[in-house]
Design a protein around this motif. Structure first.
Motif, PDB file in Angstrom:
ATOM      1  N   VAL A  88       0.822  -1.220  -0.051  1.00 28.96           N
ATOM      2  CA  VAL A  88       0.039   0.013  -0.005  1.00 28.96           C
ATOM      3  C   VAL A  88       0.998   1.182   0.043  1.00 28.96           C
ATOM      4  O   VAL A  88       0.440   2.225  -0.725  1.00 28.96           O
ATOM      5  CB  VAL A  88      -1.003   0.059   1.148  1.00 28.96           C
ATOM      6  CG1 VAL A  88      -1.869   1.235   1.186  1.00 28.96           C
ATOM      7  CG2 VAL A  88      -1.803  -1.329   1.111  1.00 28.96           C
ATOM      8  N   GLU A  89       1.985   1.026   0.643  1.00 26.71           N
ATOM      9  CA  GLU A  89       2.822   2.317   0.651  1.00 26.71           C
ATOM     10  C   GLU A  89       3.449   2.513  -0.686  1.00 26.71           C
ATOM     11  O   GLU A  89       3.533   3.750  -1.299  1.00 26.71           O
ATOM     12  CB  GLU A  89       4.029   2.042   1.649  1.00 26.71           C
ATOM     13  CG  GLU A  89       3.745   2.301   3.042  1.00 26.71           C
ATOM     14  CD  GLU A  89       4.908   1.836   4.046  1.00 26.71           C
ATOM     15  OE1 GLU A  89       4.764   2.129   5.276  1.00 26.71           O
ATOM     16  OE2 GLU A  89       5.672   1.055   3.482  1.00 26.71           O
TER      17      GLU A  89
ATOM     18  N   THR B  81       1.959   1.795  -3.301  1.00 23.13           N
ATOM     19  CA  THR B  81       0.682   2.577  -4.237  1.00 23.13           C
ATOM     20  C   THR B  81       0.652   3.864  -3.935  1.00 23.13           C
ATOM     21  O   THR B  81       0.407   4.779  -4.858  1.00 23.13           O
ATOM     22  CB  THR B  81      -0.448   1.735  -4.033  1.00 23.13           C
ATOM     23  OG1 THR B  81      -0.496   0.460  -4.519  1.00 23.13           O
ATOM     24  CG2 THR B  81      -1.644   2.370  -4.887  1.00 23.13           C
ATOM     25  N   ALA B  82       0.807   4.331  -2.506  1.00 20.85           N
ATOM     26  CA  ALA B  82       0.585   5.705  -2.050  1.00 20.85           C
ATOM     27  C   ALA B  82       1.687   6.453  -2.780  1.00 20.85           C
ATOM     28  O   ALA B  82       1.175   7.936  -2.998  1.00 20.85           O
ATOM     29  CB  ALA B  82       0.683   5.553  -0.527  1.00 20.85           C
ATOM     30  N   SER B  83       2.702   6.049  -3.091  1.00 24.96           N
ATOM     31  CA  SER B  83       3.992   6.841  -3.490  1.00 24.96           C
ATOM     32  C   SER B  83       3.629   7.499  -4.820  1.00 24.96           C
ATOM     33  O   SER B  83       4.150   8.279  -5.291  1.00 24.96           O
ATOM     34  CB  SER B  83       5.090   6.164  -3.379  1.00 24.96           C
ATOM     35  OG  SER B  83       5.165   5.111  -4.460  1.00 24.96           O
TER      36      SER B  83
ATOM     37  N   ARG C 214      -3.033  11.956  -0.796  1.00 25.06           N
ATOM     38  CA  ARG C 214      -3.070  10.536  -0.354  1.00 25.06           C
ATOM     39  C   ARG C 214      -3.636  10.429   1.011  1.00 25.06           C
ATOM     40  O   ARG C 214      -3.272  11.284   1.770  1.00 25.06           O
ATOM     41  CB  ARG C 214      -1.783   9.467  -0.807  1.00 25.06           C
ATOM     42  CG  ARG C 214      -0.640   9.768   0.051  1.00 25.06           C
ATOM     43  CD  ARG C 214       0.633   9.229  -0.556  1.00 25.06           C
ATOM     44  NE  ARG C 214       1.819   9.594  -0.022  1.00 25.06           N
ATOM     45  CZ  ARG C 214       2.634  10.325  -0.660  1.00 25.06           C
ATOM     46  NH1 ARG C 214       2.399  10.749  -1.673  1.00 25.06           N
ATOM     47  NH2 ARG C 214       3.871  10.760   0.008  1.00 25.06           N
ATOM     48  N   ARG C 215      -4.272   9.411   1.358  1.00 22.43           N
ATOM     49  CA  ARG C 215      -4.726   9.061   2.819  1.00 22.43           C
ATOM     50  C   ARG C 215      -3.340   8.807   3.508  1.00 22.43           C
ATOM     51  O   ARG C 215      -2.753   7.640   2.962  1.00 22.43           O
ATOM     52  CB  ARG C 215      -5.920   8.222   2.679  1.00 22.43           C
ATOM     53  CG  ARG C 215      -7.059   9.007   2.053  1.00 22.43           C
ATOM     54  CD  ARG C 215      -7.657  10.303   2.562  1.00 22.43           C
ATOM     55  NE  ARG C 215      -7.886  10.110   3.792  1.00 22.43           N
ATOM     56  CZ  ARG C 215      -8.077  11.304   4.564  1.00 22.43           C
ATOM     57  NH1 ARG C 215      -7.802  12.598   4.084  1.00 22.43           N
ATOM     58  NH2 ARG C 215      -8.391  11.250   5.849  1.00 22.43           N
TER      59      ARG C 215
ATOM     60  N   VAL D  56      -1.515   5.444   5.062  1.00 15.86           N
ATOM     61  CA  VAL D  56      -1.628   3.958   4.673  1.00 15.86           C
ATOM     62  C   VAL D  56      -2.271   3.190   5.817  1.00 15.86           C
ATOM     63  O   VAL D  56      -3.210   2.350   5.406  1.00 15.86           O
ATOM     64  CB  VAL D  56      -0.292   3.347   4.588  1.00 15.86           C
ATOM     65  CG1 VAL D  56      -0.318   1.945   4.519  1.00 15.86           C
ATOM     66  CG2 VAL D  56       0.522   4.271   3.141  1.00 15.86           C
TER      67      VAL D  56
ATOM     68  N   ALA E 216      -5.823   3.164   5.356  1.00  9.91           N
ATOM     69  CA  ALA E 216      -6.528   2.718   4.157  1.00  9.91           C
ATOM     70  C   ALA E 216      -6.571   1.116   4.588  1.00  9.91           C
ATOM     71  O   ALA E 216      -7.832   0.547   4.383  1.00  9.91           O
ATOM     72  CB  ALA E 216      -5.629   2.575   2.977  1.00  9.91           C
TER      73      ALA E 216
ATOM     74  N   VAL F 143      -6.240   4.120  -0.946  1.00 13.13           N
ATOM     75  CA  VAL F 143      -5.232   5.194  -0.532  1.00 13.13           C
ATOM     76  C   VAL F 143      -4.958   6.745  -1.101  1.00 13.13           C
ATOM     77  O   VAL F 143      -4.699   7.556  -0.718  1.00 13.13           O
ATOM     78  CB  VAL F 143      -3.838   4.429  -0.351  1.00 13.13           C
ATOM     79  CG1 VAL F 143      -3.204   4.355  -1.980  1.00 13.13           C
ATOM     80  CG2 VAL F 143      -2.758   4.811   0.573  1.00 13.13           C
ATOM     81  N   SER F 144      -5.610   6.482  -2.319  1.00 12.96           N
ATOM     82  CA  SER F 144      -5.387   7.764  -3.114  1.00 12.96           C
ATOM     83  C   SER F 144      -6.914   8.474  -2.825  1.00 12.96           C
ATOM     84  O   SER F 144      -6.819   9.774  -3.240  1.00 12.96           O
ATOM     85  CB  SER F 144      -5.475   7.741  -4.605  1.00 12.96           C
ATOM     86  OG  SER F 144      -6.784   7.069  -5.008  1.00 12.96           O
ATOM     87  N   ASP F 145      -7.906   8.067  -1.806  1.00 15.00           N
ATOM     88  CA  ASP F 145      -8.843   8.875  -1.690  1.00 15.00           C
ATOM     89  C   ASP F 145      -9.764   8.984  -2.584  1.00 15.00           C
ATOM     90  O   ASP F 145     -10.152  10.311  -3.131  1.00 15.00           O
ATOM     91  CB  ASP F 145      -8.776  10.027  -0.643  1.00 15.00           C
ATOM     92  CG  ASP F 145      -9.930  10.467   0.122  1.00 15.00           C
ATOM     93  OD1 ASP F 145     -10.840   9.662   0.243  1.00 15.00           O
ATOM     94  OD2 ASP F 145     -10.139  11.606   0.624  1.00 15.00           O
TER      95      ASP F 145
END
Length: 323
Positions: free
Chosen positions: A103-104, A106-108, A113-114, A116, A119, A151-153
């Motif tokens: 998930v980290e 993906t968040a990058s 982003r929200r 981690v 999420a 995670v991208s809200d």
């Protein structure tokens, strides 16, 4: 002095969308409007044009004619702004890193982003954060894909068979999370082969067949499109020819001694069965979503020139967070 109010843009606004691949007409003049905060099930048999429609909404392919806007932007513009995430049922996961690391990663990819852990918690897998992805069950991996999408809200979340591999309790928990997200204003569109999920959790159902939308509305409205009832009974050695000849009967099916009859006159059929046959254990029910699905997507439905409108929406491809 005049005042005006600006209505917020629709989550999806598709008008007259057409897409062909050579001689194959995948999408034929689709009109589709989805409002923010709706949960919409997009149903249809294989080859109905659902995935092609989703691809155009996600900006993965362009329409031959017509227009599509997502929150007032072009599909690619909406994706670039992080307004859309999509989840597939397979692929896209690295087995040797942990759930949190996935998930980290993906968040990058996103400027906004929200957290981690938020999420992970909303996806119901925070306690699995340090587990390697390869050691997660199929249902847990599907929840991981959900966390990757959250995670991208995103304002619009597209789900393809989201509960594949989940047990009953996990499916119920998953849909509770989806409902909570929609209550905060997120728009959700999902495809599923579990018709009971569409029946129970969708605000609207859009049914597509042969490139066109053939029905669009609430579950109750969709069910009302097909008249008649279903009569189930136990009748050893049933005479199917005789049953088919009873006035009002549309079809007869058997499974051992159990007989299922679709009829437009359930009262008349019940009187016939109870007075002239050895039928027992009669059950009379209204049409369910499965029977309506079959009725509207089999050959006679192909002659429908315009969709039966009662609202609109989608089924999905793509995995993780759409970029």
């Amino acid at each position: 002095m005049t005042s005006s109010t600006t209505r917020p843009p629709a989550a999806i606004d598709a008008r007259g969308v057409v897409k062909s691949f050579g001689s194959v007409h995948a999408v034929r003049g689709v009109d589709l409007t989805v409002q923010p905060g709706e949960i919409v099930a997009f149903l249809g048999p294989n080859g109905a044009g659902k995935t092609t429609t989703i691809d155009m909404i996600l900006g993965l392919t362009n329409a031959d004619a017509g227009s599509i806007e997502v929150f007032g932007h072009t599909p690619r513009g909406a994706v670039a702004r992080g307004l859309i995430s999509a989840v597939l049922q397979t692929g896209g996961l690295l087995k040797d890193i942990t759930v949190r690391e996935t998930v980290e990663l993906t968040a990058s990819l996103f400027a906004e982003r929200r957290p981690v852990d938020e999420a992970l918690e909303r996806a119901g897998i925070l306690e699995l954060a340090n587990r390697r992805v390869g050691l997660c069950s199929g249902g847990e991996q599907q929840r991981l894909r959900f966390a990757m999408a959250l995670v991208s809200d995103p304002a619009l979340l597209i789900l393809d068979e989201p509960t594949t591999g989940m047990d009953v309790e996990a499916r119920r928990s998953f849909w509770s999370a989806i409902r909570a997200d929609a209550a905060r204003g997120r728009t959700v569109m999902f495809a599923t082969h579990y018709l009971e999920e569409a029946d129970e959790y969708a605000d609207r159902i859009v049914l597509m067949s042969r490139g066109s939308i053939v029905a669009d509305g609430t579950t109750a409205e969709i069910k009302n499109l097909v008249s008649g009832r279903v009569v189930q009974l136990t009748l050893p050695n049933a005479d199917l020819t005789a049953l088919s000849a009873v006035p009002g009967v549309d079809s007869v099916e058997t499974a051992g001694d159990r007989v299922t009859v679709h009829t437009r006159d359930s009262d008349g059929l019940a009187r016939h069965l109870l007075t002239t046959t050895e039928a027992r254990d009669l059950e009379i029910t209204a049409q369910n979503l499965e029977s309506v699905f079959l009725a509207l997507t089999t050959e006679p439905a192909a002659s429908i020139d315009a969709p039966t409108h009662l609202a609109a929406s989608v089924d999905a491809p793509l995995n993780g967070a759409a970029r």
